[in-house]
Write an enzyme that holds these catalytic residues in place. Structure first.
Site, PDB file in Angstrom:
ATOM      1  N   GLN A 114       0.792  -1.198   0.078  1.00 22.95           N
ATOM      2  CA  GLN A 114       0.081   0.040  -0.062  1.00 22.95           C
ATOM      3  C   GLN A 114       0.870   1.245  -0.172  1.00 22.95           C
ATOM      4  OE1 GLN A 114      -3.582  -1.002   0.278  1.00 22.95           O
ATOM      5  NE2 GLN A 114      -3.959   0.828  -0.558  1.00 22.95           N
ATOM      6  N   LYS A 129      -2.735  -0.995   6.570  1.00 22.92           N
ATOM      7  CA  LYS A 129      -3.715  -2.140   6.129  1.00 22.92           C
ATOM      8  C   LYS A 129      -4.409  -2.562   7.613  1.00 22.92           C
ATOM      9  CE  LYS A 129      -5.751  -3.987   2.874  1.00 22.92           C
ATOM     10  NZ  LYS A 129      -5.903  -3.434   1.507  1.00 22.92           N
ATOM     11  N   ASP A 169     -11.712  -4.028   1.897  1.00 18.99           N
ATOM     12  CA  ASP A 169     -11.134  -4.793   1.284  1.00 18.99           C
ATOM     13  C   ASP A 169     -11.773  -6.212   1.166  1.00 18.99           C
ATOM     14  OD1 ASP A 169      -8.282  -4.949   0.259  1.00 18.99           O
ATOM     15  OD2 ASP A 169      -8.500  -6.895   1.430  1.00 18.99           O
TER      16      ASP A 169
HETATM   17  P1  NDP Z   1     -14.749  -8.916  -2.072  1.00 19.36           P
HETATM   18  O1  NDP Z   1     -14.821  -9.432  -0.665  1.00 19.36           O
HETATM   19  O2  NDP Z   1     -15.679  -8.153  -2.596  1.00 19.36           O
HETATM   20  O3  NDP Z   1     -14.478 -10.099  -3.187  1.00 19.36           O
HETATM   21  C1  NDP Z   1     -13.533 -11.207  -3.008  1.00 19.36           C
HETATM   22  C2  NDP Z   1     -13.748 -12.073  -4.076  1.00 19.36           C
HETATM   23  O4  NDP Z   1     -12.459 -12.922  -4.324  1.00 19.36           O
HETATM   24  C3  NDP Z   1     -14.801 -13.026  -3.733  1.00 19.36           C
HETATM   25  O5  NDP Z   1     -15.260 -13.741  -5.028  1.00 19.36           O
HETATM   26  C4  NDP Z   1     -14.141 -14.155  -3.111  1.00 19.36           C
HETATM   27  O6  NDP Z   1     -14.722 -15.340  -3.380  1.00 19.36           O
HETATM   28  C5  NDP Z   1     -12.686 -14.525  -3.693  1.00 19.36           C
HETATM   29  N1  NDP Z   1     -11.930 -14.880  -2.851  1.00 19.36           N
HETATM   30  C6  NDP Z   1     -11.540 -14.282  -1.692  1.00 19.36           C
HETATM   31  N2  NDP Z   1     -10.434 -15.012  -0.869  1.00 19.36           N
HETATM   32  C7  NDP Z   1     -10.214 -15.882  -1.735  1.00 19.36           C
HETATM   33  C8  NDP Z   1      -9.580 -17.276  -1.575  1.00 19.36           C
HETATM   34  N3  NDP Z   1      -8.621 -17.517  -0.774  1.00 19.36           N
HETATM   35  N4  NDP Z   1      -9.526 -18.267  -2.762  1.00 19.36           N
HETATM   36  C9  NDP Z   1     -10.321 -18.038  -3.764  1.00 19.36           C
HETATM   37  N5  NDP Z   1     -11.139 -16.889  -3.921  1.00 19.36           N
HETATM   38  C10 NDP Z   1     -10.979 -15.893  -2.770  1.00 19.36           C
HETATM   39  O7  NDP Z   1     -13.165  -8.273  -2.037  1.00 19.36           O
HETATM   40  P2  NDP Z   1     -12.490  -7.401  -3.304  1.00 19.36           P
HETATM   41  O8  NDP Z   1     -13.185  -7.638  -4.480  1.00 19.36           O
HETATM   42  O9  NDP Z   1     -12.695  -5.919  -2.721  1.00 19.36           O
HETATM   43  O10 NDP Z   1     -11.069  -7.829  -3.307  1.00 19.36           O
HETATM   44  C11 NDP Z   1     -10.611  -8.523  -4.330  1.00 19.36           C
HETATM   45  C12 NDP Z   1      -9.078  -8.450  -4.260  1.00 19.36           C
HETATM   46  O11 NDP Z   1      -8.912  -7.124  -4.715  1.00 19.36           O
HETATM   47  C13 NDP Z   1      -8.293  -8.518  -3.046  1.00 19.36           C
HETATM   48  O12 NDP Z   1      -7.269  -8.952  -3.334  1.00 19.36           O
HETATM   49  C14 NDP Z   1      -8.061  -6.933  -2.711  1.00 19.36           C
HETATM   50  O13 NDP Z   1      -7.070  -6.982  -1.599  1.00 19.36           O
HETATM   51  C15 NDP Z   1      -7.933  -6.387  -3.664  1.00 19.36           C
HETATM   52  N6  NDP Z   1      -8.045  -4.824  -3.747  1.00 19.36           N
HETATM   53  C16 NDP Z   1      -9.587  -4.276  -3.369  1.00 19.36           C
HETATM   54  C17 NDP Z   1      -9.664  -2.980  -3.551  1.00 19.36           C
HETATM   55  C18 NDP Z   1     -11.038  -2.512  -3.126  1.00 19.36           C
HETATM   56  O14 NDP Z   1     -11.243  -1.284  -3.355  1.00 19.36           O
HETATM   57  N7  NDP Z   1     -11.910  -3.291  -2.869  1.00 19.36           N
HETATM   58  C19 NDP Z   1      -8.677  -2.107  -4.084  1.00 19.36           C
HETATM   59  C20 NDP Z   1      -7.520  -2.691  -4.411  1.00 19.36           C
HETATM   60  C21 NDP Z   1      -7.316  -3.969  -4.381  1.00 19.36           C
HETATM   61  P3  NDP Z   1     -15.677 -15.914  -1.760  1.00 19.36           P
HETATM   62  O15 NDP Z   1     -16.826 -15.027  -1.717  1.00 19.36           O
HETATM   63  O16 NDP Z   1     -15.893 -17.207  -2.094  1.00 19.36           O
HETATM   64  O17 NDP Z   1     -14.884 -15.785  -0.634  1.00 19.36           O
HETATM   65  O1  2IT Z   2      -5.850  -2.552  -1.511  1.00 16.84           O
HETATM   66  C1  2IT Z   2      -6.473  -1.523  -1.512  1.00 16.84           C
HETATM   67  O2  2IT Z   2      -5.902  -0.503  -2.092  1.00 16.84           O
HETATM   68  C2  2IT Z   2      -7.823  -1.237  -0.756  1.00 16.84           C
HETATM   69  N1  2IT Z   2      -8.063  -2.317  -0.459  1.00 16.84           N
HETATM   70  C3  2IT Z   2      -8.364   0.120  -0.963  1.00 16.84           C
HETATM   71  C4  2IT Z   2      -7.713   0.959   0.064  1.00 16.84           C
HETATM   72  C5  2IT Z   2      -8.665   2.008   0.402  1.00 16.84           C
HETATM   73  O3  2IT Z   2      -7.970   3.102   1.415  1.00 16.84           O
HETATM   74  O4  2IT Z   2      -9.401   2.574  -0.428  1.00 16.84           O
END
Ligand code: NDP
Ligand code: 2IT
Length: 448
Positions: A114, A129, A169
């Site tokens: 981050q 984080k 997240d």
């Molecule tokens: P969500 O909780 O909305 O969705 C996560 C998705 O990934 C779900 O479909 C979940 O499936 C799947 N998943 C999670 N853990 C696992 C695992 N161990 N094995 C397989 N599938 C898995 O999270 P986000 O969409 O917010 O986050 C997704 C990724 O993006 C993460 O790496 C996060 O750190 C990154 N990220 C998120 C940001 C944000 O603004 N939200 C910003 C930047 C990065 P299930 O429902 O079955 O658990």
């Molecule tokens: O991994 C990421 O950059 C996030 N989960 C979003 C962090 C934020 O402060 O919006």
């Protein structure tokens, strides 16, 4: 040169010794350090100022007890974390993850990444984080609320609109942020921008929900442009079906692509005619059900158990948007063999180092997470700006700023890669561009 490499190796060894068993953190540090050899060589003052030793040690690590009661009255205890890694270029900023796999090594890897991601956005945000090993799956709304309130009871002592601003997240979305914000307000009487990803009725920003997925596609679009290509007519695979995956699908589709596969942690769905996003949104955002339910409504789609096999699906563009280390060397080789031309990481560290090597060696356009998924936190930065101004910007205004930020990130990574002698390598470019700004700020602020 050998001496400089030794410096990097020495610090990496210390990181491994001092943080035993934290494999994801080791992986994240060694990936960044691999790129920094070019910088350390050119800037010996960074070694004299012990910048690497300082940047791998969080400024503050908070671990706390989170007790809560389920609907039957049974008491549970989870562990909460907030790792405040670096405040060199702004208040600590970064998401909160609720997932049973959470332990300190995951939070540290995410916090470390981050720092550089936030630097790349060009906004004033340090790196942090947080999270908990709490599993939100199958919990009722009141259970989620009680957990979030208990989590905030301790977290509130450590955060603030000008000190540390958490967000969502994995497992933390609008619902959880809402409950945490409510408790923050109750405890402190402050209505301010202490959390981002808030509801639109109480200080949230338009386009924050869409930002990470849209931003990832904007970034990938820039990579494709350099190959004289575009999303139009391309077949795309998006892993995950959460916040990032859904809005990556939405933007890629808007740009003329067809998304043929999505997944969750149990398995993946495939439909050569394309995955219907409205059904996925209804299942995941509203009903919180499993992705396999999709095939009940769409008979031409097929569900396969085992989420990581999604990379066997043929595609032009792959967008891993689920979780860390979900795409390994074997999957990378399959993608290359199937003619994939671009990969952009919507998730944090979804591709293993071996997979990244395969992409780079095969001249696949590869966008590393800290650049490609920076749109989420960038838009969080825009939410902070609106909260400070007590103003609300339109969706178009925020989206336009987000788009420009993603273009700028692409340019900075590309230019840094070229300047430091590894043209086309956006992994090196993003790490170098993100790091140098933070290192300069640390030098300017003295030994603190
Ligand atoms: P969500 O909780 O909305 O969705 C996560 C998705 O990934 C779900 O479909 C979940 O499936 C799947 N998943 C999670 N853990 C696992 C695992 N161990 N094995 C397989 N599938 C898995 O999270 P986000 O969409 O917010 O986050 C997704 C990724 O993006 C993460 O790496 C996060 O750190 C990154 N990220 C998120 C940001 C944000 O603004 N939200 C910003 C930047 C990065 P299930 O429902 O079955 O658990
Ligand atoms: O991994 C990421 O950059 C996030 N989960 C979003 C962090 C934020 O402060 O919006």
């Amino acid at each position: 040169m050998a001496g400089k490499t030794n410096y990097i190796e020495r610090v990496l060894e210390t990181v491994k010794k001092r943080n035993p068993g934290e494999t994801e953190f080791h992986q994240a540090v060694s990936e960044v350090f691999e790129s920094l050899k070019f910088v350390i060589e050119k800037n010996p003052e960074f070694e004299q100022a012990a910048i690497l030793e300082r940047i791998v040690e969080p400024e503050r690590q908070i671990i706390f007890r989170v007790p809560w009661q389920d609907d039957k009255g049974k008491i549970h205890v989870n562990r909460g974390f907030r790792i405040q890694f670096s405040s060199a270029i702004g208040p600590y900023k970064g998401g909160i993850r609720f997932h049973p796999s959470v332990y300190i090594g995951i939070i540290k890897f995410l916090g470390f990444e981050q720092i550089f991601k936030n630097s790349l956005t060009g906004l004033m945000m340090g790196g942090a984080k947080g999270g908990s090993d709490f599993d939100p799956k199958g919990k009722s709304d009141p259970e989620i609320m009680r957990f979030c309130q208990s989590f905030m009871n301790e977290l509130c002592r450590h955060i603030g609109a000008d000190t540390d601003v958490p967000a969502g997240d994995i497992g933390v979305g609008g619902r959880e942020i809402g409950y945490m914000f409510g408790q923050w307000k109750k405890l402190t009487s402050l209505f301010n921008g202490v959390l981002t990803g808030k509801g639109l009725d109480f200080g949230g920003s338009l386009a924050r929900t869409e930002a990470t997925g849209y931003g990832c596609v904007y970034f990938c679009e820039e990579m494709l442009k350099d190959k004289k290509e575009s999303f139009n007519g391309k077949t795309v695979v998006v892993s995950g079906s959460g916040n990032v995956a859904i809005y990556a699908h939405e933007k890629a589709t808007e740009l003329g692509a067809k998304v043929v596969a999505m997944s969750d942690s149990n398995g993946y769905i495939y439909d050569k005619h394309g995955i219907d996003l409205d059904t996925v949104k209804q299942l995941k955002e509203v009903e919180r059900k499993r992705i396999k339910e999709y095939v009940k409504e769409h008979k031409s789609a097929k569900y396969t158990e085992g989420s990581f096999d999604i990379w066997n699906v043929e595609c032009d563009v792959a967008l891993p948007c689920a979780t860390q280390n979900e795409l390994d060397e074997k999957a990378a080789k399959t993608l290359v063999k199937n003619g994939c031309i671009a990969v952009a990481e919507g998730a944090n560290m979804p591709c293993t180092p071996e997979a990244v090597k395969v992409f780079l060696e095969n001249k696949i356009a590869f966008g590393p997470g800290k650049a490609a998924n920076a749109g989420g936190v960038a838009t969080s930065g825009l939410e902070m700006a609106q909260d400070s101004q007590r103003l609300v910007w339109s969706f178009e205004e925020v989206d336009k700023k987000l788009h420009q930020i993603m273009i700028n990130i692409y340019k900075s990574a590309k230019e840094a890669a070229k300047e430091y002698g590894t043209p086309g390598n956006l992994v090196n470019g993003a790490n170098i561009a993100g790091f140098t700004k933070v290192a300069r700020a640390m030098m300017a602020q003295g030994l603190v």
